[in-house]
Design an enzyme around this catalytic site. Structure first.
Site, PDB file in Angstrom:
ATOM      1  N   LYS A  48       8.359 -10.082   7.431  1.00 13.96           N
ATOM      2  CA  LYS A  48       8.831  -9.882   6.063  1.00 13.96           C
ATOM      3  C   LYS A  48       8.956 -11.218   5.339  1.00 13.96           C
ATOM      4  O   LYS A  48       8.529 -11.361   4.184  1.00 13.96           O
ATOM      5  CB  LYS A  48      10.171  -9.146   6.074  1.00 13.96           C
ATOM      6  CG  LYS A  48      10.081  -7.715   6.569  1.00 13.96           C
ATOM      7  CD  LYS A  48      11.434  -7.084   6.728  1.00 13.96           C
ATOM      8  CE  LYS A  48      11.309  -5.604   7.084  1.00 13.96           C
ATOM      9  NZ  LYS A  48      10.479  -5.345   8.259  1.00 13.96           N
TER      10      LYS A  48
ATOM     11  N   LYS B 190       0.892  -4.767  19.879  1.00 13.50           N
ATOM     12  CA  LYS B 190       1.673  -3.718  19.206  1.00 13.50           C
ATOM     13  C   LYS B 190       1.751  -2.463  20.075  1.00 13.50           C
ATOM     14  O   LYS B 190       0.753  -1.783  20.306  1.00 13.50           O
ATOM     15  CB  LYS B 190       1.003  -3.376  17.876  1.00 13.50           C
ATOM     16  CG  LYS B 190       1.799  -2.425  17.015  1.00 13.50           C
ATOM     17  CD  LYS B 190       3.005  -3.103  16.421  1.00 13.50           C
ATOM     18  CE  LYS B 190       3.714  -2.186  15.425  1.00 13.50           C
ATOM     19  NZ  LYS B 190       4.922  -2.830  14.871  1.00 13.50           N
TER      20      LYS B 190
ATOM     21  N   GLY C 104      11.167   1.737   7.330  1.00 19.35           N
ATOM     22  CA  GLY C 104      11.409   3.001   8.012  1.00 19.35           C
ATOM     23  C   GLY C 104      12.725   3.651   7.634  1.00 19.35           C
ATOM     24  O   GLY C 104      12.840   4.881   7.625  1.00 19.35           O
ATOM     25  N   ASN C 105      13.748   2.832   7.286  1.00 18.82           N
ATOM     26  CA  ASN C 105      15.057   3.387   6.937  1.00 18.82           C
ATOM     27  C   ASN C 105      15.028   4.178   5.642  1.00 18.82           C
ATOM     28  O   ASN C 105      15.912   4.975   5.369  1.00 18.82           O
ATOM     29  CB  ASN C 105      16.096   2.269   6.831  1.00 18.82           C
ATOM     30  CG  ASN C 105      15.744   1.248   5.755  1.00 18.82           C
ATOM     31  OD1 ASN C 105      14.642   0.726   5.748  1.00 18.82           O
ATOM     32  ND2 ASN C 105      16.669   0.978   4.864  1.00 18.82           N
TER      33      ASN C 105
ATOM     34  N   LYS D 177       2.868  -3.603   8.043  1.00 16.18           N
ATOM     35  CA  LYS D 177       3.103  -3.038   6.715  1.00 16.18           C
ATOM     36  C   LYS D 177       3.437  -4.104   5.678  1.00 16.18           C
ATOM     37  O   LYS D 177       3.020  -4.025   4.520  1.00 16.18           O
ATOM     38  CB  LYS D 177       4.223  -2.003   6.813  1.00 16.18           C
ATOM     39  CG  LYS D 177       4.671  -1.394   5.500  1.00 16.18           C
ATOM     40  CD  LYS D 177       5.899  -2.074   4.905  1.00 16.18           C
ATOM     41  CE  LYS D 177       7.092  -2.026   5.824  1.00 16.18           C
ATOM     42  NZ  LYS D 177       8.257  -2.745   5.247  1.00 16.18           N
TER      43      LYS D 177
END
Length: 296
Positions: A274, A128, A10-11, A212
């Site tokens: 991640k 979520k 998102g960054n 993602k």
């Protein structure tokens, strides 16, 4: 020529504390594009994926605000809308930077469906949070009327929660591969992909969110990529994060990463997926590597 999948966090699209406008998103994409162009200039075949949480959230808020004017769009359609919107900005930014650097490389976005299993346990335990905050009374009314799962979220109110199933196949994988092989930079599996369930020959969208990082890892595996780069808001993976004895990790074997995961070193919904995605990719075939790092 080596292939690399770059998963934008998102960054890379929206700076923290910055107004969520289309202009700001394009401005941030231009910065991101400079770094991607350097990798392309070094001779790598690049495939780009990205998150879409804030963007889907805004569409859901628009749905709620305008529900008396126009019918709200279902979640899978909201996901497709954000794939197009974010992909459009990345196409614009990256194409411009490539031209400025004398690199003749077409850039395209592919709206991507990702298969999930209807028997995935995640469908029995939605976790979520999406959309607006509600009072308890409002949340219970929505739950009764629409059948949504509603949960309290960090003392800020109640929100709808949806499942986050694991992806197992990408419907458009052959199209993505054909474009990559033809020399295109492809933007695909945005937001983890549009979650769909297969029933015979029919695919149906389902109200869920695919992580993602897991979607990007699957994309990298199916394309036989050499490297998966997961861009995030910190320079490197760390243990004892935000504590006086925090320590950054330059290199990790899958076994070491699993040990730290078992110790609870990585936050759920943040660094943990991640690291899990990086480990899965690194173990999927000898010679594959994964990198989790800060943009730039």
């Amino acid at each position: 020529m080596k292939k690399v999948v770059i998963a934008l966090g998102g960054n890379a699209l929206q700076a923290r504390g910055e107004a969520a406008t289309s202009e700001n998103q394009l401005k941030n994409v231009m910065v991101t594009a400079e770094h991607i162009a350097k990798i392309i200039g070094e001779g790598y075949k690049v495939i780009v994926s990205h998150g879409n949480g804030p963007q889907v959230g805004r569409i859901l808020l628009q749905n709620e605000a305008g529900k008396n004017v126009t019918p709200p769009m279902p979640m899978d359609v909201c996901g497709a809308m954000t794939q197009g919107m974010i992909g459009y900005h990345i196409q614009q930014g990256l194409s411009q930077v490539l031209r400025e650097n004398g690199i003749d490389k077409p850039v395209c976005t592919l709206v991507t469906q990702v298969e999930v299993d209807s028997a995935d346990p995640a469908f029995q335990n939605p976790t979520k949070p999406v959309g607006a905050f509600y009072t308890e009374e409002e949340a219970m009314q929505i739950q009764a009327e629409k059948g949504y799962a509603m949960k309290k979220d960090a003392n800020r109110g109640y929100r709808r929660v949806v499942p986050s199933p694991k992806p197992f196949d990408i419907v458009e994988k052959a199209s993505i591969k054909a474009l990559v092989d033809a020399g295109h930079v492809v933007i695909a599996v945005g937001g983890g992909g549009i979650p769909v369930i297969r029933e015979g020959s029919k695919l149906s969208g389902t109200p869920a969110v695919i992580d993602k990082d897991f979607g990007s890892e699957l994309l990298a595996e199916l394309l036989d990529a050499d490297m998966l780069i997961i861009l995030t808001a910190v320079e490197k993976v760390a243990i004892n994060f935000n504590k006086p004895d925090q320590r950054g990790l330059d290199d990790l074997t899958p076994a070491e990463a699993r040990r730290y995961m078992d110790e609870g070193q990585f936050a759920k919904g943040s660094m943990l997926p991640k690291v899990e995605a990086a480990v899965k990719f690194a173990e999927s075939k000898p010679g594959r590597t994964a990198l989790i790092t800060l943009l730039g």
